[in-house]
Design a protein around this motif. Structure first.
Motif, PDB file in Angstrom:
ATOM      1  N   MET A 135       0.847  -1.201   0.000  1.00 29.13           N
ATOM      2  CA  MET A 135       0.000   0.000   0.000  1.00 29.13           C
ATOM      3  C   MET A 135       0.877   1.244   0.000  1.00 29.13           C
ATOM      4  N   THR A 136       0.517   2.220  -0.835  1.00 29.30           N
ATOM      5  CA  THR A 136       1.287   3.448  -0.926  1.00 29.30           C
ATOM      6  C   THR A 136       1.139   4.277   0.343  1.00 29.30           C
ATOM      7  N   ARG A 137       2.245   4.813   0.778  1.00 31.57           N
ATOM      8  CA  ARG A 137       2.252   5.701   1.934  1.00 31.57           C
ATOM      9  C   ARG A 137       1.371   6.925   1.666  1.00 31.57           C
ATOM     10  N   LYS A 138       0.720   7.411   2.716  1.00 34.26           N
ATOM     11  CA  LYS A 138      -0.209   8.534   2.567  1.00 34.26           C
ATOM     12  C   LYS A 138       0.385   9.818   3.135  1.00 34.26           C
ATOM     13  N   LEU A 139       0.086  10.910   2.451  1.00 28.74           N
ATOM     14  CA  LEU A 139       0.407  12.222   2.993  1.00 28.74           C
ATOM     15  C   LEU A 139      -0.619  12.575   4.059  1.00 28.74           C
ATOM     16  N   GLY A 140      -0.160  13.190   5.144  1.00 25.08           N
ATOM     17  CA  GLY A 140      -1.077  13.637   6.176  1.00 25.08           C
ATOM     18  C   GLY A 140      -1.257  15.144   6.099  1.00 25.08           C
ATOM     19  N   SER A 141      -1.812  15.718   7.153  1.00 21.77           N
ATOM     20  CA  SER A 141      -1.944  17.179   7.228  1.00 21.77           C
ATOM     21  C   SER A 141      -0.599  17.730   7.684  1.00 21.77           C
ATOM     22  N   GLU A 142       0.245  18.038   6.743  1.00 25.72           N
ATOM     23  CA  GLU A 142       1.624  18.388   7.046  1.00 25.72           C
ATOM     24  C   GLU A 142       2.143  19.392   6.031  1.00 25.72           C
ATOM     25  N   THR A 143       3.375  19.809   6.226  1.00 26.31           N
ATOM     26  CA  THR A 143       4.020  20.699   5.269  1.00 26.31           C
ATOM     27  C   THR A 143       4.575  19.867   4.121  1.00 26.31           C
ATOM     28  N   LEU A 144       4.293  20.307   2.919  1.00 27.66           N
ATOM     29  CA  LEU A 144       4.769  19.628   1.722  1.00 27.66           C
ATOM     30  C   LEU A 144       5.611  20.606   0.922  1.00 27.66           C
ATOM     31  N   VAL A 145       6.824  20.205   0.594  1.00 31.00           N
ATOM     32  CA  VAL A 145       7.700  21.049  -0.215  1.00 31.00           C
ATOM     33  C   VAL A 145       7.396  20.813  -1.690  1.00 31.00           C
ATOM     34  N   ILE A 146       7.096  21.876  -2.414  1.00 32.95           N
ATOM     35  CA  ILE A 146       6.902  21.786  -3.854  1.00 32.95           C
ATOM     36  C   ILE A 146       8.255  22.084  -4.501  1.00 32.95           C
ATOM     37  N   ALA A 147       8.770  21.121  -5.218  1.00 32.25           N
ATOM     38  CA  ALA A 147      10.136  21.216  -5.751  1.00 32.25           C
ATOM     39  C   ALA A 147      10.182  22.144  -6.961  1.00 32.25           C
ATOM     40  N   THR A 148      10.062  23.428  -6.687  1.00 34.90           N
ATOM     41  CA  THR A 148      10.095  24.430  -7.748  1.00 34.90           C
ATOM     42  C   THR A 148      10.647  25.744  -7.210  1.00 34.90           C
ATOM     43  N   HIS A 149      11.150  26.557  -8.107  1.00 30.40           N
ATOM     44  CA  HIS A 149      11.543  27.926  -7.787  1.00 30.40           C
ATOM     45  C   HIS A 149      10.616  28.907  -8.499  1.00 30.40           C
TER      46      HIS A 149
END
Length: 209
Positions: free
Chosen positions: A1-15
């Motif tokens: 089963m794929t790991r799930k994102l929770g209610s957390e900070t997510l880094v968007i890999a962009t500038h």
């Protein structure tokens, strides 16, 4: 089963501030706090992959390792059937001006012209079908990762039409439509785009029941 994102900070890999805004809006309903790799002072890694998946993972892993937070990256481009899938991962590179083509930067009309020129070399009956591809990659600091792939099928047209899009949008007519991506209202385009397809798959797996 794929790991799930929770209610957390997510880094968007962009500038790119525009890309951060677009992705943040798409993820807003799921309680994620999105910040960009650029705002954290993280360098942009060299995109040395030969596929969209490889490049998306390179960017996601670099952001996750540099921030110690889960990170999301995307890689996308235009693939033309008659050109063997080119420009593909080199979609943006085809727009880069050479030293003899003027000031440094990207010229998307020139890039569209390169595609059209190569198609014309194959004659009037050339297959003009192609697709936009988008790969979204999530990486966690401990090395776990997940990948979601989306497509928008269509055909290439000439001359370019429309001013609402960017990149190769003015020469791409999505399947079932008569207008180019650059003639379609942005809200409608976002519902049928390659990025929308990939995001739908991400949301279904990450936030579905």
């Amino acid at each position: 089963m794929t790991r799930k994102l929770g209610s957390e900070t997510l880094v968007i890999a962009t500038h790119n501030a525009g890309k951060l805004k677009e992705i943040s809006a798409l993820l807003a309903p799921y309680g994620l706090n999105c910040i960009s790799a650029g705002s954290l002072g993280l360098p942009e890694p060299a995109e040395t992959g030969k596929t969209f998946v490889e490049n998306a993972l390179i960017k996601a892993r670099a952001a996750a390792e540099g921030s110690s937070l889960p990170a999301l990256a995307d890689d996308s481009g235009l693939c033309v059937d008659a050109l063997g899938g080119r420009p593909g991962v080199y979609t943006a590179d085809w727009a880069e001006r050479q030293w003899f083509e003027g000031a440094p930067g990207r010229d998307w009309y020139m890039a569209m012209g390169k595609v059209e020129g190569l198609l014309c070399e194959q004659g009037d009956d050339v297959d003009r079908s192609g697709h936009f591809a988008c790969v979204l990659a999530i990486a966690w600091p401990d090395g776990e990762q997940a990948v979601y792939e989306g497509k928008a099928l269509g055909t290439l047209t000439w001359p370019p039409r429309g001013t609402l899009g960017f990149g190769y949008d003015p020469v791409f007519v999505p399947q079932g439509a008569t207008q180019t991506f650059a003639e379609i209202e942005p809200a409608q385009k976002h519902r049928i785009s390659h990025r929308a397809d990939a995001f739908a798959k991400l949301v279904a797996e990450q936030f579905g029941s």
